[in-house]
Design an enzyme around this catalytic site. Structure first.
Site, PDB file in Angstrom:
ATOM      1  N   LYS A  90      12.200 -21.944 -43.326  1.00 42.35           N
ATOM      2  CA  LYS A  90      13.430 -22.092 -42.548  1.00 42.35           C
ATOM      3  C   LYS A  90      13.221 -23.183 -41.535  1.00 42.35           C
ATOM      4  CE  LYS A  90      17.523 -20.867 -41.266  1.00 42.35           C
ATOM      5  NZ  LYS A  90      17.872 -22.304 -41.520  1.00 42.35           N
ATOM      6  N   GLN A 111       7.637 -25.263 -36.333  1.00 45.84           N
ATOM      7  CA  GLN A 111       8.616 -24.264 -36.780  1.00 45.84           C
ATOM      8  C   GLN A 111       7.943 -22.957 -37.219  1.00 45.84           C
ATOM      9  OE1 GLN A 111      11.950 -25.934 -36.937  1.00 45.84           O
ATOM     10  NE2 GLN A 111      12.721 -23.865 -36.688  1.00 45.84           N
ATOM     11  N   LYS A 114       7.404 -21.048 -33.950  1.00 43.13           N
ATOM     12  CA  LYS A 114       8.711 -20.755 -33.350  1.00 43.13           C
ATOM     13  C   LYS A 114       9.386 -19.612 -34.091  1.00 43.13           C
ATOM     14  CE  LYS A 114      11.402 -24.343 -32.926  1.00 43.13           C
ATOM     15  NZ  LYS A 114      12.467 -25.373 -32.962  1.00 43.13           N
ATOM     16  N   LYS A 126      10.676 -27.934 -42.626  1.00 40.95           N
ATOM     17  CA  LYS A 126      11.523 -28.953 -42.000  1.00 40.95           C
ATOM     18  C   LYS A 126      11.767 -30.057 -43.003  1.00 40.95           C
ATOM     19  CE  LYS A 126      13.398 -29.942 -37.967  1.00 40.95           C
ATOM     20  NZ  LYS A 126      13.787 -29.022 -36.859  1.00 40.95           N
ATOM     21  N   GLY A 165      20.770 -27.625 -39.465  1.00 41.09           N
ATOM     22  CA  GLY A 165      20.955 -28.873 -38.736  1.00 41.09           C
ATOM     23  C   GLY A 165      19.764 -29.222 -37.860  1.00 41.09           C
ATOM     24  N   ASP A 166      19.739 -30.455 -37.412  1.00 42.64           N
ATOM     25  CA  ASP A 166      18.801 -30.961 -36.403  1.00 42.64           C
ATOM     26  C   ASP A 166      19.415 -32.282 -35.939  1.00 42.64           C
ATOM     27  OD1 ASP A 166      15.899 -30.364 -35.297  1.00 42.64           O
ATOM     28  OD2 ASP A 166      15.932 -32.524 -35.656  1.00 42.64           O
ATOM     29  N   THR A 209      21.354 -22.724 -29.647  1.00 43.47           N
ATOM     30  CA  THR A 209      20.114 -23.310 -29.115  1.00 43.47           C
ATOM     31  C   THR A 209      20.248 -23.522 -27.605  1.00 43.47           C
ATOM     32  OG1 THR A 209      19.857 -24.415 -31.238  1.00 43.47           O
ATOM     33  CG2 THR A 209      18.394 -25.111 -29.465  1.00 43.47           C
ATOM     34  N   ASN A 240      24.082 -31.511 -29.750  1.00 39.24           N
ATOM     35  CA  ASN A 240      24.350 -30.079 -29.897  1.00 39.24           C
ATOM     36  C   ASN A 240      23.601 -29.240 -28.855  1.00 39.24           C
ATOM     37  OD1 ASN A 240      23.082 -27.429 -31.374  1.00 39.24           O
ATOM     38  ND2 ASN A 240      25.277 -27.636 -31.696  1.00 39.24           N
ATOM     39  N   SER A 376      20.284 -18.740 -36.725  1.00 43.29           N
ATOM     40  CA  SER A 376      20.345 -19.079 -38.151  1.00 43.29           C
ATOM     41  C   SER A 376      19.901 -17.880 -38.990  1.00 43.29           C
ATOM     42  CB  SER A 376      19.426 -20.266 -38.458  1.00 43.29           C
ATOM     43  OG  SER A 376      20.056 -21.485 -38.139  1.00 43.29           O
TER      44      SER A 376
END
Ligand code: NDP
Ligand code: 2IT
Length: 444
Positions: A90, A111, A114, A126, A165-166, A209, A240, A376
């Site tokens: 993810k 990630q 996290k 990622k 998204g990123d 976020t 964002n 997410s």
């Protein structure tokens, strides 16, 4: 040589010219050193650190598409599936000209820890491309996204790998990618998160976020007998994460006086006007130079400068290594109390150490910005049960996750004798669950 030092040396030797990846690995391995050194022989025998620093799989592919002039453009696409010990891969997709394999590997590595910290069952991954959505027409963006997904769809799925998204990837890009996945694979499933509300997206994912960043900042301050109310905050970025961080900070009674994009920054002494910012960035997709026309009292400056403004709290929300040692010195000289990272690894190693040595509370991105990926995962849950939760339900869960996360990293730091060091706390707490799952699953 200690096992940690051996592996650090070999990661640098075997992954040349990937400085961001080295930086992320160094931070994690230095933090978990006390855990490893308690049982060094067993970790070395199992090659645990070699396994955790080597992605399970990395995919690199050609992305050809046709621009509005009829010319063919070629970009490079990436997906790094780093670690699936605790759940399906993810993590977001970054679309920015600076993207290369080293940057995607640093983000994928971060990630893992996290996602573990969220307490939810998601592994680390990622992806992205060096495509620049800026200045492209909607049709060009669609052409790119369709070509990108034509290859990526072979490797992802609701139970295997779920991108999101990123930087540069927002609702528009996720929509085009989702459409192409469904068309090619013939399944309507939660293969991406950050989807539109009309086709399986979750309420509060857009805000998550930034809101999560402020929930953890508030909990940090609360643990010190303080709060955001009445504080002055400096924020970098205008995307964002930044927009919804500014919004929630204001709701919690703080005054946010700055934001920035890659060309310049805004100082608004009366507090950033979020409605104006949203119109400029989300609707018009324009530059921050326009902000002054909404707020004549504000100042626009070219280049960097957010960190020179006096503030109690700093929230870097743009990109990696955007806050260096000179910025940290300026913030400390101006009396900053806390720095919480909305972006991934926005603070350099030297600046982080400077904050910690000067009594500034510092929460690293893998903890502070985990609200996005946590929500997410809540979107994945809703897709699996084919239901949608209300905004308040999702927001309450997000807040609970961030409050718990703060106490977990605080406790982990204390357990190992590093009270108040949230970098060590986050890395150890994130690592412990992944370690347990990797050990249980044998040598894979
Ligand atoms: P957006 O694309 O929405 O916004 C990015 C912002 O940062 C823009 O204002 C952009 O300016 C600026 N920026 C990007 N790259 C640079 C650069 N090289 N130099 C200066 N400014 C730059 O991205 P997000 O807000 O989604 O992401 C921001 C950060 O937060 C990233 O580090 C991302 O990895 C991280 N993050 C995002 C999450 C999410 O849910 N979206 C979750 C967790 C972390 P410009 O428009 O001029 O390029
Ligand atoms: O860095 C990140 O955590 C994100 N870009 C969000 C990832 C996600 O899967 O929501």
């Amino acid at each position: 040589m200690s096992y940690v030092d051996e592996v650090l040396e070999s990661v640098i030797a075997k992954n040349p010219a990937e400085p961001e990846f080295h930086q992320a690995v160094r931070e994690v391995l230095e933090s978990i050193r006390p855990v490893i050194e308690k049982n060094e022989d067993a970790f070395r025998k199992d090659a645990l650190l070699e396994r955790i620093t080597n992605p399970e799989r990395q995919i690199k592919f050609r992305v050809p598409w046709v621009d509005d002039k009829g010319n063919v453009q070629v970009n490079t696409g990436y997906r790094v599936q780093f670690n699936s010990a605790i759940g399906p891969y993810k993590g977001g997709l970054r679309l920015h000209p600076s993207v290369n394999l080293g940057i995607i590997k640093f983000l994928g590595f971060e990630q893992i820890f996290k996602n573990s910290l969220t307490g939810l069952p998601i592994g680390g991954g990622k992806g992205g491309s060096d495509f620049d959505p800026k200045g492209k027409s909607d049709r060009e963006v669609m052409a790119f996204c369709q070509s990108f997904m034509t290859e990526l769809c072979k490797y992802i799925g609701a139970d295997t790998d779920v991108p999101a998204g990123d930087i540069g990837t927002g609702a528009r890009e996720i929509g085009y990618m989702f459409g192409q996945y469904k068309r090619l694979r013939g399944v309507f499933e939660g293969v991406l998160t950050g989807k539109g509300l009309s086709y399986g997206g979750s309420l509060a994912r857009t805000e998550a976020t930034g809101y999560g960043l402020l929930y953890i900042t508030e909990e940090l301050l609360k643990s010190k007998g303080d709060s955001l109310n009445g504080k002055t905050v400096v924020v970098s970025g205008a995307g964002n994460v930044a927009i919804y961080a500014i919004q929630k900070a204001q709701q919690l009674g703080a005054k946010v006086v700055t934001c920035s994009d890659s060309t310049g920054w805004v100082y608004d002494p009366d507090g950033i006007d979020v409605a104006a910012l949203k119109e400029i960035k989300e609707v018009k997709r324009a530059r921050l130079t326009e902000y002054k026309s909404y707020r004549p009292n504000s100042e626009y400056h070219e280049g960097k400068g957010v960190w020179t403004v006096k503030a109690d709290i700093a929230l870097p929300c743009a990109t990696q290594n955007e806050l260096g040692i000179d910025d940290a010195k300026a913030l400390v000289a101006n009396g900053v109390k806390a720095v919480c990272e909305g972006a991934n690894m926005p603070t350099t190693e030297e600046a982080t150490k400077f904050f910690q040595d000067n009594g500034v509370f510092f929460i690293p991105g893998k903890a502070a910005n985990a609200g996005g990926v946590a929500t997410s995962a809540l979107e994945m849950s809703q897709n699996s049960e084919r239901l949608s939760w209300t905004f308040d339900e999702v927001d309450a869960k997000l807040k609970g996750i961030m409050v718990n996360l703060f106490h977990n990293i605080d406790d982990a730091a204390k357990r190992y004798g590093f009270e108040g060091n949230y970098v060590v706390g986050a890395n150890i707490a994130g690592f412990e669950k992944v370690l347990d799952a990797m050990n249980a699953q044998g040598i894979v």
